[in-house]
Design a protein around this motif. Structure first.
Motif, PDB file in Angstrom:
ATOM      1  N   MET A  72      18.438  -4.602  -8.042  1.00 22.81           N
ATOM      2  CA  MET A  72      18.102  -5.271  -9.421  1.00 22.81           C
ATOM      3  C   MET A  72      16.893  -6.033  -9.169  1.00 22.81           C
ATOM      4  O   MET A  72      17.105  -7.189  -7.809  1.00 22.81           O
ATOM      5  CB  MET A  72      18.708  -5.968 -10.487  1.00 22.81           C
ATOM      6  CG  MET A  72      20.113  -5.377 -11.251  1.00 22.81           C
ATOM      7  SD  MET A  72      21.165  -6.173 -11.799  1.00 22.81           S
ATOM      8  CE  MET A  72      20.396  -5.923 -13.618  1.00 22.81           C
ATOM      9  N   LYS A  73      15.541  -6.526 -10.076  1.00 25.46           N
ATOM     10  CA  LYS A  73      14.957  -7.832  -9.486  1.00 25.46           C
ATOM     11  C   LYS A  73      16.354  -8.896 -10.195  1.00 25.46           C
ATOM     12  O   LYS A  73      16.228  -8.779 -10.979  1.00 25.46           O
ATOM     13  CB  LYS A  73      13.347  -7.453  -9.737  1.00 25.46           C
ATOM     14  CG  LYS A  73      12.932  -6.439  -8.987  1.00 25.46           C
ATOM     15  CD  LYS A  73      11.733  -5.750  -9.208  1.00 25.46           C
ATOM     16  CE  LYS A  73      10.902  -7.152  -8.433  1.00 25.46           C
ATOM     17  NZ  LYS A  73       9.414  -7.242  -9.038  1.00 25.46           N
ATOM     18  N   ILE A  74      15.861 -10.139  -9.057  1.00 23.28           N
ATOM     19  CA  ILE A  74      17.000 -11.064 -10.263  1.00 23.28           C
ATOM     20  C   ILE A  74      15.550 -12.658  -9.690  1.00 23.28           C
ATOM     21  O   ILE A  74      15.961 -12.616  -8.906  1.00 23.28           O
ATOM     22  CB  ILE A  74      18.445 -11.292  -9.898  1.00 23.28           C
ATOM     23  CG1 ILE A  74      18.875 -10.181  -9.885  1.00 23.28           C
ATOM     24  CG2 ILE A  74      18.353 -12.668 -10.517  1.00 23.28           C
ATOM     25  CD1 ILE A  74      20.485  -9.926  -9.041  1.00 23.28           C
ATOM     26  N   LEU A  75      15.856 -12.577 -11.007  1.00 26.02           N
ATOM     27  CA  LEU A  75      14.971 -15.118 -10.772  1.00 26.02           C
ATOM     28  C   LEU A  75      16.226 -15.963 -11.497  1.00 26.02           C
ATOM     29  O   LEU A  75      16.645 -15.606 -11.997  1.00 26.02           O
ATOM     30  CB  LEU A  75      14.081 -14.498 -11.854  1.00 26.02           C
ATOM     31  CG  LEU A  75      13.165 -16.299 -11.683  1.00 26.02           C
ATOM     32  CD1 LEU A  75      12.955 -15.796 -10.496  1.00 26.02           C
ATOM     33  CD2 LEU A  75      12.485 -16.005 -12.534  1.00 26.02           C
ATOM     34  N   LEU A  76      16.371 -16.335 -10.357  1.00 29.41           N
ATOM     35  CA  LEU A  76      17.377 -17.388 -10.695  1.00 29.41           C
ATOM     36  C   LEU A  76      16.591 -18.644 -10.535  1.00 29.41           C
ATOM     37  O   LEU A  76      15.613 -19.409 -10.221  1.00 29.41           O
ATOM     38  CB  LEU A  76      18.609 -17.957  -9.382  1.00 29.41           C
ATOM     39  CG  LEU A  76      19.038 -16.976  -8.763  1.00 29.41           C
ATOM     40  CD1 LEU A  76      20.110 -17.049  -7.240  1.00 29.41           C
ATOM     41  CD2 LEU A  76      20.019 -15.621  -9.730  1.00 29.41           C
ATOM     42  N   ALA A  77      16.795 -20.078 -12.165  1.00 27.11           N
ATOM     43  CA  ALA A  77      15.762 -21.032 -12.041  1.00 27.11           C
ATOM     44  C   ALA A  77      16.833 -22.113 -12.366  1.00 27.11           C
ATOM     45  O   ALA A  77      18.136 -21.712 -13.126  1.00 27.11           O
ATOM     46  CB  ALA A  77      15.457 -20.265 -13.973  1.00 27.11           C
ATOM     47  N   THR A  78      16.015 -22.735 -12.682  1.00 27.96           N
ATOM     48  CA  THR A  78      16.373 -24.558 -12.785  1.00 27.96           C
ATOM     49  C   THR A  78      15.482 -25.440 -13.048  1.00 27.96           C
ATOM     50  O   THR A  78      14.394 -25.344 -12.596  1.00 27.96           O
ATOM     51  CB  THR A  78      17.262 -24.744 -11.559  1.00 27.96           C
ATOM     52  OG1 THR A  78      17.512 -25.666 -11.902  1.00 27.96           O
ATOM     53  CG2 THR A  78      16.643 -24.775 -10.472  1.00 27.96           C
ATOM     54  N   VAL A  79      15.561 -25.893 -13.599  1.00 30.02           N
ATOM     55  CA  VAL A  79      14.589 -27.391 -14.461  1.00 30.02           C
ATOM     56  C   VAL A  79      14.724 -28.024 -13.798  1.00 30.02           C
ATOM     57  O   VAL A  79      13.951 -29.585 -12.983  1.00 30.02           O
ATOM     58  CB  VAL A  79      14.753 -27.716 -15.581  1.00 30.02           C
ATOM     59  CG1 VAL A  79      14.457 -26.637 -16.992  1.00 30.02           C
ATOM     60  CG2 VAL A  79      16.088 -28.352 -15.992  1.00 30.02           C
ATOM     61  N   TYR A  80      16.005 -27.843 -12.399  1.00 30.66           N
ATOM     62  CA  TYR A  80      16.073 -29.524 -11.269  1.00 30.66           C
ATOM     63  C   TYR A  80      15.172 -29.185  -9.849  1.00 30.66           C
ATOM     64  O   TYR A  80      14.792 -27.390  -9.615  1.00 30.66           O
ATOM     65  CB  TYR A  80      16.746 -30.103 -10.899  1.00 30.66           C
ATOM     66  CG  TYR A  80      18.232 -30.333 -12.517  1.00 30.66           C
ATOM     67  CD1 TYR A  80      17.747 -30.998 -13.055  1.00 30.66           C
ATOM     68  CD2 TYR A  80      18.986 -29.462 -13.558  1.00 30.66           C
ATOM     69  CE1 TYR A  80      18.089 -32.242 -14.487  1.00 30.66           C
ATOM     70  CE2 TYR A  80      19.396 -30.064 -14.019  1.00 30.66           C
ATOM     71  CZ  TYR A  80      18.797 -30.858 -15.205  1.00 30.66           C
ATOM     72  OH  TYR A  80      19.603 -31.361 -15.734  1.00 30.66           O
ATOM     73  N   HIS A  81      15.466 -29.788  -9.601  1.00 26.79           N
ATOM     74  CA  HIS A  81      14.888 -29.325  -7.715  1.00 26.79           C
ATOM     75  C   HIS A  81      15.733 -28.130  -7.023  1.00 26.79           C
ATOM     76  O   HIS A  81      16.869 -28.194  -7.464  1.00 26.79           O
ATOM     77  CB  HIS A  81      14.640 -30.561  -6.780  1.00 26.79           C
ATOM     78  CG  HIS A  81      13.811 -31.199  -7.447  1.00 26.79           C
ATOM     79  ND1 HIS A  81      11.978 -30.649  -6.727  1.00 26.79           N
ATOM     80  CD2 HIS A  81      13.152 -32.847  -8.013  1.00 26.79           C
ATOM     81  CE1 HIS A  81      11.594 -32.485  -7.578  1.00 26.79           C
ATOM     82  NE2 HIS A  81      11.948 -33.042  -8.001  1.00 26.79           N
ATOM     83  N   TYR A  82      14.554 -27.517  -6.471  1.00 27.53           N
ATOM     84  CA  TYR A  82      15.331 -26.843  -5.519  1.00 27.53           C
ATOM     85  C   TYR A  82      14.720 -26.305  -3.827  1.00 27.53           C
ATOM     86  O   TYR A  82      13.723 -26.422  -4.108  1.00 27.53           O
ATOM     87  CB  TYR A  82      16.112 -25.460  -6.049  1.00 27.53           C
ATOM     88  CG  TYR A  82      16.645 -24.615  -5.481  1.00 27.53           C
ATOM     89  CD1 TYR A  82      17.494 -24.043  -5.013  1.00 27.53           C
ATOM     90  CD2 TYR A  82      15.435 -23.732  -3.815  1.00 27.53           C
ATOM     91  CE1 TYR A  82      18.126 -23.572  -3.341  1.00 27.53           C
ATOM     92  CE2 TYR A  82      16.330 -22.235  -2.954  1.00 27.53           C
ATOM     93  CZ  TYR A  82      17.363 -22.526  -2.741  1.00 27.53           C
ATOM     94  OH  TYR A  82      17.961 -22.475  -2.187  1.00 27.53           O
ATOM     95  N   PRO A  83      15.302 -26.671  -2.906  1.00 29.11           N
ATOM     96  CA  PRO A  83      16.743 -27.123  -2.827  1.00 29.11           C
ATOM     97  C   PRO A  83      16.797 -28.830  -3.035  1.00 29.11           C
ATOM     98  O   PRO A  83      16.046 -29.623  -3.127  1.00 29.11           O
ATOM     99  CB  PRO A  83      17.258 -27.041  -1.291  1.00 29.11           C
ATOM    100  CG  PRO A  83      15.651 -27.362  -0.591  1.00 29.11           C
ATOM    101  CD  PRO A  83      14.597 -26.654  -1.240  1.00 29.11           C
ATOM    102  N   HIS A  84      18.220 -29.023  -3.548  1.00 30.75           N
ATOM    103  CA  HIS A  84      18.130 -30.613  -3.105  1.00 30.75           C
ATOM    104  C   HIS A  84      19.887 -30.759  -3.035  1.00 30.75           C
ATOM    105  O   HIS A  84      20.665 -29.779  -3.023  1.00 30.75           O
ATOM    106  CB  HIS A  84      17.730 -31.323  -5.033  1.00 30.75           C
ATOM    107  CG  HIS A  84      18.652 -30.719  -6.038  1.00 30.75           C
ATOM    108  ND1 HIS A  84      19.388 -29.137  -6.417  1.00 30.75           N
ATOM    109  CD2 HIS A  84      20.051 -31.556  -6.540  1.00 30.75           C
ATOM    110  CE1 HIS A  84      19.881 -29.015  -7.115  1.00 30.75           C
ATOM    111  NE2 HIS A  84      20.252 -30.649  -7.110  1.00 30.75           N
ATOM    112  N   THR A  85      19.784 -32.488  -2.838  1.00 32.04           N
ATOM    113  CA  THR A  85      21.495 -32.573  -2.721  1.00 32.04           C
ATOM    114  C   THR A  85      22.127 -32.405  -3.948  1.00 32.04           C
ATOM    115  O   THR A  85      22.040 -32.902  -5.114  1.00 32.04           O
ATOM    116  CB  THR A  85      21.715 -33.576  -2.183  1.00 32.04           C
ATOM    117  OG1 THR A  85      20.493 -33.623  -1.151  1.00 32.04           O
ATOM    118  CG2 THR A  85      22.765 -34.285  -1.794  1.00 32.04           C
ATOM    119  N   GLY A  86      23.812 -31.625  -3.941  1.00 27.21           N
ATOM    120  CA  GLY A  86      23.866 -31.029  -4.641  1.00 27.21           C
ATOM    121  C   GLY A  86      24.717 -30.448  -4.870  1.00 27.21           C
ATOM    122  O   GLY A  86      24.142 -28.830  -4.352  1.00 27.21           O
TER     123      GLY A  86
END
Length: 389
Positions: A1-15
């Motif tokens: 599969m072609k998968i997109l992991l998405a976040t409205v926050y920073h990546y990478p970041h502490t957490g």
């Protein structure tokens, strides 16, 4: 599969969210999938400041909470544009990591599965980003419900969040507890002296390591409050924090008030690879989470990393921590906000290193058996495939 992991926050970041995304990507790729990550970090810094941070700061000055909500909505719009720009890659599924990444994928016309890491509205209240009983609180809860009802599948990182989604939105999700890369986080205690020399820690100093974002729900003030009692027996003991957050000022005040400047180090944000070295040089890891504005700790990645890294763990008996730690078997649990109990547990593990080693050995076995990133990736894969049929 072609998968997109998405976040409205920073990546990478502490957490924990950033760690989760990186570890899930590694597991999925090991299973043969093609995985990309899209985040707020893909927006140019100048645009971030002009479109989000600057206006949000001014709006919050006028009305507390408005800038926070504005920021989330603007991040969503910017992430949506990025998604529309990469649609030609024909992703099979987007795994959104929070409410507004879910909205971005939906509005971009992409198939989306959502992972719920926490309680958006309650966490905003706990952190002081919005006010209790404000229009922003009502609005954010409505947004949560809308997102949970619109996505193709819900994954939660513990059973309490699954129950929360069911209660608020009437949607039944799948609980897949957090996980770690068991190959990356492994015991390296043989390098303890080497890492202490590298990071300026005396070889004979008892060290407590707190790998936590400095926010209220993580209970980061309580190790500071517990330390004076420990120092009565171990006067050279050190408390080392890795993380940043809004609780920093209060922590600095308490450190000064109790004259602990020589015994507490605040490292700020440090790279994830370096955090592994502090687990190795530490005698004990602390995860002192508390209830805050309805928020409970999920299956803490910091706790899992400590357990995988060979450090005996003391944690507070809240939320998902009670699910992953068996008291006096593979870690110690203390009552939240109980300074005396936390002090006693800290002293106990310094008094009895053999017990700490036994707890750490059992914890490592549990991590290998139950919290492997490979096993979790297989579970995520099954949900993705059902969602896109």
């Amino acid at each position: 599969m072609k998968i997109l992991l998405a976040t409205v926050y920073h990546y990478p970041h502490t957490g924990g969210l950033s760690t989760h995304v990186a570890t899930l990507k590694a597991g999925l790729e090991a299973r043969g999938h093609e995985v990309d990550i899209l985040s707020f970090s893909d927006i140019p810094e100048l645009k971030q400041n002009m479109k989000v941070r600057g206006p949000g700061f001014l709006m919050n000055k006028l009305s507390k909470g408005k800038g926070f909500v504005y920021g989330l909505q603007t991040r969503k719009k910017m992430l949506q544009k990025l998604m529309e720009a990469v649609k030609q890659k024909n992703y099979d599924v987007v795994n959104a990591q929070e409410v507004y990444a879910t909205f971005a994928a939906l509005d971009a016309g992409l198939p989306v599965v959502s992972t719920v890491h926490g309680y958006l509205t309650y966490e905003a209240l706990s952190a002081g980003n919005i006010l209790k009983d404000s229009p922003e609180e009502k609005f954010l809860m409505e947004e949560e419900v809308k997102a949970y009802r619109s996505t193709r599948a819900i994954i939660t990182v513990d059973t309490r969040i699954k129950e929360y989604v069911q209660r608020e939105a009437g949607i039944t999700g799948t609980a897949i507890r957090n996980f770690i890369n068991v190959d990356d986080f492994r015991p390296e205690k043989e390098k303890k002296a080497e890492f202490r020399q590298k990071h300026g820690v005396d070889v004979d100093v008892p060290v407590f390591f707190v790998p936590r974002r400095l926010t209220k729900k993580n209970g980061v003030i309580y190790p500071i409050l517990s330390l004076p009692a420990v120092l009565e027996k171990y006067p050279n003991a050190q408390l080392i924090y890795a993380g940043t957050g809004e609780a920093m000022d209060e922590m600095k005040r308490l450190i000064a008030e109790h004259k602990l400047e020589g015994n507490v180090r605040l490292l700020g944000a440090i790279p994830h690879d370096v955090i592994k070295e502090f687990y190795a040089l530490a005698d004990v890891a602390l995860v002192p989470s508390v209830h805050s504005a309805g928020v409970e700790e999920a299956t803490s990645i910091s706790a899992l990393e400590a357990m995988g890294s060979g450090s005996p763990l003391i944690a507070c008996a809240v939320g998902g921590l009670k699910e992953i730690i068996n008291h006096n078997v593979d870690g110690l649990l203390t009552e939240e906000k109980n300074v005396e109990e936390l002090s006693a547990a800290m002293i106990e593990l310094l008094d009895d290193p053999a017990k700490g080693q036994q707890l750490a050995d059992r914890a490592r076995k549990k991590i290998e058996d139950e919290y492997s990133h490979m096993a979790a990736a297989e579970k995520y894969e099954e949900i993705y495939m059902r969602a896109v049929k």
